[in-house]
Design a protein around this motif. Structure first.
Motif, PDB file in Angstrom:
ATOM      1  N   MET A 112       5.752   5.494   4.027  1.00 25.88           N
ATOM      2  CA  MET A 112       4.619   5.372   4.926  1.00 25.88           C
ATOM      3  C   MET A 112       3.601   6.492   4.673  1.00 25.88           C
ATOM      4  SD  MET A 112       4.604   4.941   8.958  1.00 25.88           S
ATOM      5  CE  MET A 112       3.121   4.830   9.851  1.00 25.88           C
ATOM      6  N   PHE A 113       4.101   7.723   4.491  1.00 28.59           N
ATOM      7  CA  PHE A 113       3.187   8.832   4.240  1.00 28.59           C
ATOM      8  C   PHE A 113       2.396   8.618   2.957  1.00 28.59           C
ATOM      9  CE2 PHE A 113       2.163  13.027   2.460  1.00 28.59           C
ATOM     10  CZ  PHE A 113       1.313  13.458   3.457  1.00 28.59           C
ATOM     11  N   ARG A 114       3.035   8.030   1.968  1.00 29.25           N
ATOM     12  CA  ARG A 114       2.372   7.768   0.689  1.00 29.25           C
ATOM     13  C   ARG A 114       1.172   6.838   0.891  1.00 29.25           C
ATOM     14  NH1 ARG A 114       3.877   7.519  -4.813  1.00 29.25           N
ATOM     15  NH2 ARG A 114       3.155   5.649  -5.861  1.00 29.25           N
ATOM     16  N   HIS A 115       1.382   5.776   1.663  1.00 28.45           N
ATOM     17  CA  HIS A 115       0.307   4.808   1.924  1.00 28.45           C
ATOM     18  C   HIS A 115      -0.820   5.465   2.728  1.00 28.45           C
ATOM     19  CE1 HIS A 115      -1.385   0.811   2.257  1.00 28.45           C
ATOM     20  NE2 HIS A 115      -1.589   1.037   3.547  1.00 28.45           N
ATOM     21  N   THR A 116      -0.463   6.243   3.735  1.00 30.40           N
ATOM     22  CA  THR A 116      -1.463   6.948   4.538  1.00 30.40           C
ATOM     23  C   THR A 116      -2.240   7.929   3.679  1.00 30.40           C
ATOM     24  OG1 THR A 116      -0.085   6.729   6.504  1.00 30.40           O
ATOM     25  CG2 THR A 116      -1.784   8.419   6.567  1.00 30.40           C
ATOM     26  N   HIS A 117      -1.531   8.650   2.840  1.00 28.00           N
ATOM     27  CA  HIS A 117      -2.145   9.626   1.933  1.00 28.00           C
ATOM     28  C   HIS A 117      -3.224   8.950   1.087  1.00 28.00           C
ATOM     29  CE1 HIS A 117      -2.072  13.035  -0.951  1.00 28.00           C
ATOM     30  NE2 HIS A 117      -2.128  12.108  -1.877  1.00 28.00           N
ATOM     31  N   ALA A 118      -2.857   7.851   0.443  1.00 33.14           N
ATOM     32  CA  ALA A 118      -3.791   7.144  -0.429  1.00 33.14           C
ATOM     33  C   ALA A 118      -4.967   6.573   0.360  1.00 33.14           C
ATOM     34  CB  ALA A 118      -3.068   6.024  -1.169  1.00 33.14           C
ATOM     35  N   THR A 119      -4.682   5.986   1.504  1.00 38.33           N
ATOM     36  CA  THR A 119      -5.735   5.382   2.322  1.00 38.33           C
ATOM     37  C   THR A 119      -6.740   6.427   2.797  1.00 38.33           C
ATOM     38  OG1 THR A 119      -4.196   3.648   3.018  1.00 38.33           O
ATOM     39  CG2 THR A 119      -6.168   3.943   4.350  1.00 38.33           C
ATOM     40  N   LEU A 120      -6.247   7.578   3.224  1.00 43.20           N
ATOM     41  CA  LEU A 120      -7.146   8.649   3.677  1.00 43.20           C
ATOM     42  C   LEU A 120      -8.000   9.183   2.532  1.00 43.20           C
ATOM     43  CD1 LEU A 120      -4.786  10.603   6.096  1.00 43.20           C
ATOM     44  CD2 LEU A 120      -6.762   9.179   6.711  1.00 43.20           C
ATOM     45  N   LEU A 121      -7.410   9.341   1.360  1.00 43.23           N
ATOM     46  CA  LEU A 121      -8.184   9.813   0.205  1.00 43.23           C
ATOM     47  C   LEU A 121      -9.301   8.839  -0.140  1.00 43.23           C
ATOM     48  CD1 LEU A 121      -5.391  11.208  -2.148  1.00 43.23           C
ATOM     49  CD2 LEU A 121      -7.027  12.511  -0.774  1.00 43.23           C
ATOM     50  N   ILE A 122      -8.979   7.559  -0.160  1.00 45.12           N
ATOM     51  CA  ILE A 122      -9.989   6.541  -0.472  1.00 45.12           C
ATOM     52  C   ILE A 122     -11.087   6.545   0.587  1.00 45.12           C
ATOM     53  CG2 ILE A 122     -10.390   4.052  -0.675  1.00 45.12           C
ATOM     54  CD1 ILE A 122      -7.496   3.943  -1.927  1.00 45.12           C
ATOM     55  N   ALA A 123     -10.704   6.651   1.855  1.00 45.45           N
ATOM     56  CA  ALA A 123     -11.682   6.666   2.948  1.00 45.45           C
ATOM     57  C   ALA A 123     -12.621   7.862   2.851  1.00 45.45           C
ATOM     58  CB  ALA A 123     -10.972   6.673   4.294  1.00 45.45           C
ATOM     59  N   GLU A 124     -12.141   8.954   2.279  1.00 51.49           N
ATOM     60  CA  GLU A 124     -12.970  10.158   2.127  1.00 51.49           C
ATOM     61  C   GLU A 124     -13.772  10.156   0.836  1.00 51.49           C
ATOM     62  OE1 GLU A 124     -13.666  12.649   4.266  1.00 51.49           O
ATOM     63  OE2 GLU A 124     -12.576  11.461   5.733  1.00 51.49           O
ATOM     64  N   GLY A 125     -13.671   9.084   0.063  1.00 52.55           N
ATOM     65  CA  GLY A 125     -14.496   8.954  -1.131  1.00 52.55           C
ATOM     66  C   GLY A 125     -13.878   9.473  -2.415  1.00 52.55           C
ATOM     67  N   VAL A 126     -12.589   9.788  -2.391  1.00 54.80           N
ATOM     68  CA  VAL A 126     -11.917  10.218  -3.612  1.00 54.80           C
ATOM     69  C   VAL A 126     -11.845   9.015  -4.555  1.00 54.80           C
ATOM     70  CG1 VAL A 126      -9.753  11.106  -4.579  1.00 54.80           C
ATOM     71  CG2 VAL A 126     -10.614  11.986  -2.399  1.00 54.80           C
ATOM     72  N   SER A 127     -12.107   9.242  -5.824  1.00 58.53           N
ATOM     73  CA  SER A 127     -12.157   8.138  -6.783  1.00 58.53           C
ATOM     74  C   SER A 127     -10.800   7.454  -6.938  1.00 58.53           C
ATOM     75  CB  SER A 127     -12.630   8.636  -8.151  1.00 58.53           C
ATOM     76  OG  SER A 127     -11.629   9.427  -8.768  1.00 58.53           O
ATOM     77  N   ILE A 128     -10.839   6.183  -7.244  1.00 58.59           N
ATOM     78  CA  ILE A 128      -9.614   5.409  -7.433  1.00 58.59           C
ATOM     79  C   ILE A 128      -8.779   5.970  -8.595  1.00 58.59           C
ATOM     80  CG2 ILE A 128      -8.653   3.104  -7.910  1.00 58.59           C
ATOM     81  CD1 ILE A 128      -9.929   3.539  -5.102  1.00 58.59           C
ATOM     82  N   PRO A 129      -9.373   6.368  -9.713  1.00 63.40           N
ATOM     83  CA  PRO A 129      -8.546   6.969 -10.771  1.00 63.40           C
ATOM     84  C   PRO A 129      -7.806   8.232 -10.300  1.00 63.40           C
ATOM     85  CG  PRO A 129     -10.644   6.305 -11.682  1.00 63.40           C
ATOM     86  CD  PRO A 129     -10.750   6.138 -10.185  1.00 63.40           C
ATOM     87  N   THR A 130      -8.453   9.033  -9.476  1.00 60.90           N
ATOM     88  CA  THR A 130      -7.802  10.246  -8.962  1.00 60.90           C
ATOM     89  C   THR A 130      -6.654   9.874  -8.030  1.00 60.90           C
ATOM     90  OG1 THR A 130      -9.827  11.529  -9.160  1.00 60.90           O
ATOM     91  CG2 THR A 130      -8.165  12.372  -7.639  1.00 60.90           C
ATOM     92  N   ILE A 136      -3.165  -2.663  -4.520  1.00 63.97           N
ATOM     93  CA  ILE A 136      -2.397  -2.268  -3.336  1.00 63.97           C
ATOM     94  C   ILE A 136      -3.307  -1.802  -2.212  1.00 63.97           C
ATOM     95  CG2 ILE A 136      -0.718  -0.593  -2.446  1.00 63.97           C
ATOM     96  CD1 ILE A 136       0.567  -0.655  -5.274  1.00 63.97           C
ATOM     97  N   TYR A 137      -4.382  -1.089  -2.576  1.00 61.42           N
ATOM     98  CA  TYR A 137      -5.243  -0.474  -1.560  1.00 61.42           C
ATOM     99  C   TYR A 137      -6.596  -1.167  -1.434  1.00 61.42           C
ATOM    100  CZ  TYR A 137      -1.570   2.889  -1.538  1.00 61.42           C
ATOM    101  OH  TYR A 137      -0.333   3.459  -1.418  1.00 61.42           O
ATOM    102  N   VAL A 138      -6.640  -2.453  -1.745  1.00 60.58           N
ATOM    103  CA  VAL A 138      -7.891  -3.203  -1.688  1.00 60.58           C
ATOM    104  C   VAL A 138      -8.514  -3.131  -0.296  1.00 60.58           C
ATOM    105  CG1 VAL A 138      -6.821  -5.445  -1.207  1.00 60.58           C
ATOM    106  CG2 VAL A 138      -9.036  -5.351  -2.361  1.00 60.58           C
ATOM    107  N   HIS A 139      -7.710  -3.136   0.768  1.00 60.26           N
ATOM    108  CA  HIS A 139      -8.248  -3.079   2.134  1.00 60.26           C
ATOM    109  C   HIS A 139      -8.980  -1.755   2.370  1.00 60.26           C
ATOM    110  CE1 HIS A 139      -4.466  -0.900   2.390  1.00 60.26           C
ATOM    111  NE2 HIS A 139      -4.962  -0.292   3.442  1.00 60.26           N
ATOM    112  N   ALA A 140      -8.429  -0.668   1.874  1.00 59.13           N
ATOM    113  CA  ALA A 140      -9.072   0.637   2.050  1.00 59.13           C
ATOM    114  C   ALA A 140     -10.342   0.732   1.216  1.00 59.13           C
ATOM    115  CB  ALA A 140      -8.106   1.756   1.671  1.00 59.13           C
ATOM    116  N   ILE A 141     -10.300   0.168   0.025  1.00 68.59           N
ATOM    117  CA  ILE A 141     -11.474   0.186  -0.853  1.00 68.59           C
ATOM    118  C   ILE A 141     -12.611  -0.621  -0.219  1.00 68.59           C
ATOM    119  CG2 ILE A 141     -12.353  -0.547  -3.109  1.00 68.59           C
ATOM    120  CD1 ILE A 141      -9.413   0.015  -4.137  1.00 68.59           C
ATOM    121  N   GLN A 142     -12.284  -1.766   0.359  1.00 67.39           N
ATOM    122  CA  GLN A 142     -13.310  -2.591   1.023  1.00 67.39           C
ATOM    123  C   GLN A 142     -13.895  -1.861   2.230  1.00 67.39           C
ATOM    124  OE1 GLN A 142     -11.006  -6.138   1.665  1.00 67.39           O
ATOM    125  NE2 GLN A 142     -11.781  -7.101  -0.200  1.00 67.39           N
ATOM    126  N   SER A 143     -13.055  -1.205   2.999  1.00 71.91           N
ATOM    127  CA  SER A 143     -13.542  -0.451   4.159  1.00 71.91           C
ATOM    128  C   SER A 143     -14.454   0.685   3.729  1.00 71.91           C
ATOM    129  CB  SER A 143     -12.373   0.110   4.970  1.00 71.91           C
ATOM    130  OG  SER A 143     -11.644  -0.926   5.548  1.00 71.91           O
TER     131      SER A 143
END
Length: 68
Positions: free
Chosen positions: A1-19, A35-42
């Protein structure tokens, strides 16, 4: 769960997908993107709102007032 939250928060803050992909240890950014298409769309919706507000400040301010 923490892994998913970690990735989602990074994407929401504008961290690049490659990073994000490298941090998660994915072999391909395609894996991360699927996997994180929902976060990318948001994040894309937020980016769209930001640029709209910068290019159309009067319209953006009126929309905020109407939403209240």
């Amino acid at each position: 769960m923490f892994r998913h939250t970690h990735a989602t928060l990074l994407i929401a803050e504008g961290v690049s997908i490659p990073t994000v992909s490298r941090r998660l240890g994915h072999s391909s950014i395609t894996t991360t993107s699927k996997i994180y298409v929902h976060a990318i769309q948001s994040a894309d919706e937020v980016a769209s709102d930001v640029i709209d507000g910068k290019l159309n400040p009067f319209h953006h301010d009126n929309c905020k007032e109407e939403a209240k």
